[in-house]
Scaffold this active site. Structure first.
Site, PDB file in Angstrom:
ATOM      1  N   HIS A 157      23.414  20.875  10.282  1.00 62.88           N
ATOM      2  CA  HIS A 157      23.753  19.657   9.525  1.00 62.88           C
ATOM      3  C   HIS A 157      22.481  18.905   9.109  1.00 62.88           C
ATOM      4  O   HIS A 157      22.530  17.693   8.876  1.00 62.88           O
ATOM      5  CB  HIS A 157      24.664  18.712  10.321  1.00 62.88           C
ATOM      6  N   SER A 278       0.425  15.634 -10.828  1.00 62.75           N
ATOM      7  CA  SER A 278       1.156  14.771 -11.744  1.00 62.75           C
ATOM      8  C   SER A 278       0.163  14.143 -12.703  1.00 62.75           C
ATOM      9  O   SER A 278      -0.965  13.830 -12.321  1.00 62.75           O
ATOM     10  CB  SER A 278       1.878  13.689 -10.947  1.00 62.75           C
ATOM     11  N   LYS A 284      -0.095  13.220  -6.085  1.00 61.32           N
ATOM     12  CA  LYS A 284       0.991  14.195  -6.021  1.00 61.32           C
ATOM     13  C   LYS A 284       0.518  15.637  -5.969  1.00 61.32           C
ATOM     14  O   LYS A 284      -0.476  16.015  -6.550  1.00 61.32           O
ATOM     15  CB  LYS A 284       1.894  14.030  -7.247  1.00 61.32           C
ATOM     16  N   GLU A 291      10.626  24.826  -6.875  1.00 65.79           N
ATOM     17  CA  GLU A 291      11.703  24.200  -7.646  1.00 65.79           C
ATOM     18  C   GLU A 291      12.236  25.162  -8.705  1.00 65.79           C
ATOM     19  O   GLU A 291      13.435  25.234  -8.970  1.00 65.79           O
ATOM     20  CB  GLU A 291      11.209  22.914  -8.289  1.00 65.79           C
TER      21      GLU A 291
END
Ligand code: ARG
Length: 469
Positions: A157, A278, A284, A291
């Site tokens: 979970h 970024s 970043k 992704e």
């Protein structure tokens, strides 16, 4: 102009929009190697059976080689007027060798031709995917071996459950990848029947030898029913469903990598090789490759859906609908191949933050089950009672805002007087994972053994492959 290949009863050419919707050459040129291999096998068989003259067969065979070289070298001019790869190749063959080219299409049709080409292409692609998956397995097993004892939180979970090792976690993916290879291998077995010689749908009156062409093209046997031969696309559906499941696995790992890379988790670090910056936020380091692997799954699952829906409700035998089988399949399987390679790259690249993982592994009272098990083993409590006592210990620790192993002995003894100082031994995360020696459990010795088993298997496989070539 009416079509050069089949225009006998046509007075005029197609409407522009008809040509546009009908032509498949822009994508089915991908099949040129398979198309030419199929034609070469067919023509050799026609000569063998005395259906065409040996001399014509030789001219056709040499001409097909010449066409292949032109395509290989990028000199071939594809024509949309000629619709598809089959007619492009045959038309060029006629330019190169003259009227003998017209004998190639004896006792076959584009229906069995395309079914054969596409099967061969899917089969080649399965072999490439299998090799890529083997490499991913290698990457997973190597990383797992070096982190067999690196503790991390195990989740259910997405809540801290029990400590596991990083190697164990990676080897869960190795199991999935192993099954993916099995599914592709199963699909390949059923795929390996040759449709060539089914002709348009009914077979042919020529004395062809379907076993010879099947054998020449590396198939196990010819397909037993000509209607099925030209209209079956199960091989693509099965491969796409195996691909979809594999993609779902990659997507789960990609999702974990994304989470692990976040500042909040900080479990692993990907190098500059697999991240991007970024343009506005200098701090970043984005896990774009992960992704994109996660996202490619959408196209791959989508392709399976597309083809299922194309095939649904098609009457026997061939229908032009089936031309829509190729683009999604090409796209899905090349996307999968890229996703596998990127995943293997990331697995090799990622470095777990051992300290951060250890710290996180101890959070969330992750050794509570170890306390309960100790009460069963040492004190002799029934597990249900032990669960209850442990629950009270967790509550006491939570109230003080401390970890379970920081709870003073008096506090534990206030809950159950039979608890002794010995209990602290089992409350550390290292002791916890070390004790999980049951078959398939997370104990470092198990993980090391499992990683080595994978690596040995892969080495053996590679040696067998090298020996077979
Ligand atoms: N381009 C076609 C396909 O991909 C080849 C078969 C065409 N057959 C036909 N009867 N028009 O399915």
């Amino acid at each position: 102009m009416s079509n050069r290949m089949w225009g006998g009863r046509f007075a005029s050419g197609p409407d522009a929009i008809m040509a546009e919707i009908n032509a498949s050459i822009d994508f089915d040129k991908t099949l040129y190697r398979q198309d030419i291999a199929g034609s070469k096998a067919h023509v050799a068989m026609l000569a063998q059976q005395g259906i065409i003259a040996a001399e014509d067969a030789r001219a056709i065979d040499a001409g097909l080689d010449a066409v292949k070289t032109e395509i290989d070298e990028g000199r071939f001019v594809f024509s949309r007027e000629l619709e598809d790869i089959h007619m492009n190749v045959e038309s060029r063959l006629a330019e190169l060798i003259g009227p003998a080219a017209g004998r190639l299409h004896t006792a076959r049709s584009r229906n069995d031709q395309v079914a054969t080409d596409f099967r061969l292409w899917v089969r080649d692609t399965i072999d490439d995917l299998d090799a890529a998956l083997a490499d991913l397995l290698q990457a997973l097993a190597e990383k797992a071996e070096s982190h067999a004892a690196t503790v991390m939180p195990g989740f259910t979970h997405l809540q801290s459950a029990q400590p596991v090792t990083f190697g164990h976690h990676l080897l869960a993916y190795a199991e999935m990848v192993g099954r993916d290879r099995g599914r592709l291998a199963d699909a390949r077995k059923r795929l390996n029947e040759c449709p060539l010689g089914s002709a348009a749908l009914a077979g042919t009156s020529f004395p062809i030898d379907r076993f010879a062409t099947a054998h020449a093209l590396g198939f196990d046997r010819p397909g037993a029913n000509s209607l099925d031969g030209v209209s079956d696309r199960d091989f693509a559906l099965e491969t796409l469903s195996a691909a979809a499941i594999a993609a779902v696995h990659l997507s789960r790992l990609a999702e974990e990598i994304v989470i692990w890379c976040s500042a909040q988790f900080g479990f692993v670090r990907l190098s500059d090789r697999f991240t991007t910056g970024s343009s506005i936020m200098p701090q970043k380091r984005n896990p774009d490759a992960a992704e994109l692997v996660r996202a490619k799954t959408g196209r791959i699952v989508g392709a399976l859906n597309t083809l299922l829906i194309v095939m649904k409700g098609l009457p026997m035998a061939y229908a032009k609908d089936m031309q829509e089988d190729k683009e999604p399949t090409f796209d899905a399987l090349s996307s999968l191949s890229l996703a596998i390679a990127a995943t293997a790259g990331m697995v090799r690249d990622l470095e777990p933050d051992v300290k951060a993982l250890r710290k996180a592994a101890g959070q969330g009272y992750s050794t509570a089950t170890d306390l309960a098990d100790w009460l069963v083993r040492v004190v002799g409590m029934p597990f249900r009672e032990a669960h209850h006592v442990t629950g009270r210990a967790v509550a006491a620790a939570a109230e003080k805002g401390i970890a379970l192993d920081k709870l003073p002995l008096e506090a534990l003894q206030a809950i159950d007087a039979r608890i002794t100082a010995e209990v602290y031994d089992v409350l550390t995360v290292e002791r916890s994972v070390k004790s999980r020696t049951s078959y398939g459990g997370t104990a470092p010795q198990n993980v090391r053994r499992a990683a080595r088993t994978w690596l040995k298997r892969l080495t053996k496989e590679a040696a067998a492959k090298a020996g077979a070539v």
